[in-house]
Enzyme design. Structure first.
Site, PDB file in Angstrom:
ATOM      1  N   TYR A 141       0.824  -1.214   0.000  1.00 21.20           N
ATOM      2  CA  TYR A 141       0.000   0.000   0.000  1.00 21.20           C
ATOM      3  C   TYR A 141       0.858   1.264   0.000  1.00 21.20           C
ATOM      4  CZ  TYR A 141      -4.744  -1.830   0.815  1.00 21.20           C
ATOM      5  OH  TYR A 141      -5.974  -2.416   0.688  1.00 21.20           O
ATOM      6  N   LYS A 192       3.063 -15.223   2.003  1.00 25.55           N
ATOM      7  CA  LYS A 192       3.227 -15.938   0.732  1.00 25.55           C
ATOM      8  C   LYS A 192       4.726 -16.171   0.587  1.00 25.55           C
ATOM      9  CE  LYS A 192       1.579 -17.671  -3.109  1.00 25.55           C
ATOM     10  NZ  LYS A 192       0.659 -18.833  -3.176  1.00 25.55           N
ATOM     11  N   ASP A 224      -3.134 -18.139   0.244  1.00 21.84           N
ATOM     12  CA  ASP A 224      -4.154 -18.835  -0.552  1.00 21.84           C
ATOM     13  C   ASP A 224      -4.817 -19.934   0.281  1.00 21.84           C
ATOM     14  OD1 ASP A 224      -1.674 -20.117  -0.598  1.00 21.84           O
ATOM     15  OD2 ASP A 224      -1.814 -20.772  -2.682  1.00 21.84           O
ATOM     16  N   ASP A 248      -6.389  -6.866   4.197  1.00 19.19           N
ATOM     17  CA  ASP A 248      -7.534  -6.208   3.549  1.00 19.19           C
ATOM     18  C   ASP A 248      -8.459  -7.269   2.964  1.00 19.19           C
ATOM     19  OD1 ASP A 248      -9.074  -4.093   2.367  1.00 19.19           O
ATOM     20  OD2 ASP A 248      -8.123  -4.570   0.452  1.00 19.19           O
ATOM     21  N   ASP A 252     -12.321  -8.899   4.647  1.00 19.27           N
ATOM     22  CA  ASP A 252     -13.609  -8.882   3.937  1.00 19.27           C
ATOM     23  C   ASP A 252     -14.193 -10.292   3.900  1.00 19.27           C
ATOM     24  OD1 ASP A 252     -13.483  -6.143   3.258  1.00 19.27           O
ATOM     25  OD2 ASP A 252     -14.340  -6.533   1.275  1.00 19.27           O
TER      26      ASP A 252
END
Ligand code: IPM
Ligand code: MG
Length: 357
Positions: A141, A192, A224, A248, A252
């Site tokens: 970000y 990751k 994942d 983020d 959600d």
């Protein structure tokens, strides 16, 4: 002395949900003399329309001097064609980075009354209580360099950089370990590391810091797999710590386990627990101005504010209990409505919570 709370409604459904959260704060002012001073300011698209900038100096100054900040939501189609550097989202990101709010706590807690509102089977989500600790002021970000460029072969390219320094990882890891100590002593760090060096480094530092927290059980998971596990068997998680972008996305996802994204509050804290509080959902332009939005995520954000920044744990619990009560009474906004239930409006939901207080 009165504590100052900066109130930043923002865009879309922001003003409507903030009005209900303010109702809750004003109720506490009257009923238990909660000593707070509320001061409104503009952020996001609303600020762009009024001043040309998503984070006006006045707003930033107020946010800096306030003891806590309550924010609604920013963004909407009206501002999508603007240069990315001055879009509404930059107001929110600017607040996070200027105030050094690096620790984002996003609890995904299922109210028992909403077990059937989730799209997952009730037995998969019943009793769900996860805390996502998202790094909020670093990673892709904010990483440099970023932007748009034209390559030698004439191709245009957009690019961003994923970077994490040791101290950035260490401080968010400590927040996560300390949170886990107070809960079920289980921490899952999501990365990751099989592909991205920045997150291989993340894993190394988190592992190193874990030595200071021998009673917390640390595990690692690729993002994942974490996304898959969150919908397959979400109750395996206690605390999750992860990077800005993975947090983020996973928050959600986790919100849907609890019935609706309209239920999830968040706290963004600096090293001194000064914080900004906001629902994790966005500005929902499709339902803005219709008195339809669920104000509970914002009201639950007020509870987090009472707990973390205003040192009022009892009042925090009182607000959370009031939310439980209205759900038990069968009040549902449209997003959490089940068959046969009548939906209430944003204002009716806020009134009901305030009445219980
Ligand atoms: C969130 C939001 C923000 C983010 C947007 C509005 C910039 O999605 O708080 O999760 O990406 O962090
Ligand atoms: Mg988000």
């Amino acid at each position: 002395m009165a504590k100052t709370i900066a109130i930043l409604p923002g865009d879309g459904i922001g003003p409507e949900i903030i009005a209900e959260a303010v109702k809750v704060l004003e109720t506490l002012q009257k009923s238990v003399n909660l000593d707070v001073h509320l001061q409104q300011a503009l952020v996001g698209g609303a600020a762009i329309d009024a001043t040309g900038h998503p984070l006006p100096t006045d707003t930033l100054e107020l946010a800096k001097k306030a003891d806590a900040i309550l924010l609604g939501a920013v963004g909407g189609p009206k501002w999508e064609s603007l240069d990315i550097a001055i879009r509404p989202e930059k107001g929110l990101l600017g607040l996070r980075s200027e105030l050094k709010l690096f620790a984002n706590l996003r609890p995904a807690l299922l109210f028992p009354e909403l077990a059937n509102a989730s799209t997952l089977k009730p037995e998969v989500v019943e009793g769900l209580d996860i805390l996502i600790v998202r790094e909020l002021t670093g990673g892709i970000y904010f990483g440099q360099p970023r932007g748009f460029r034209t390559l030698d072969n004439g191709q245009r390219q957009g690019f961003n950089t994923l970077v994490y320094t040791e101290s950035e990882i260490e401080r968010i890891a400590r927040v996560a370990f300390e949170s886990a100590e107070k809960r079920q002593q289980r921490l899952c760090s999501v990365d990751k590391a099989n592909v991205l060096e920045a997150t291989e480094f993340w894993r190394e530092i988190v592992t190193q810091i874990s030595k200071d927290y021998p009673n917390v059980q640390l595990t690692h998971m690729y993002v994942d797999n974490a996304a898959m596990q969150l919908v397959r068997a979400p109750k395996q998680f206690d605390v999750i710590v992860t990077t800005n972008m993975f947090g983020d996305i996973l928050s959600d996802l986790a919100s849907q386990l609890t019935g609706s994204i309209g239920m999830l509050p968040s706290a963004s804290l600096d090293t001194n627990n000064k914080g900004m509080y906001e629902p994790i959902h966005g500005s929902a332009p499709d339902i803005a101005g219709q008195n339809l939005a669920n104000p509970l995520a914002t009201i639950l954000s007020v509870a987090m504010m009472l707990r973390y920044s205003l040192d009022q744990p009892k009042l925090a619990t009182a607000v959370e209990n009031a939310v439980s009560q209205v759900l038990r009474d069968g009040l549902r906004t449209k997003d959490i409505q089940e068959e046969g239930q009548k939906a209430v409006t944003t204002r009716e939901m806020g009134d009901a919570v305030a009445a219980y207080l």
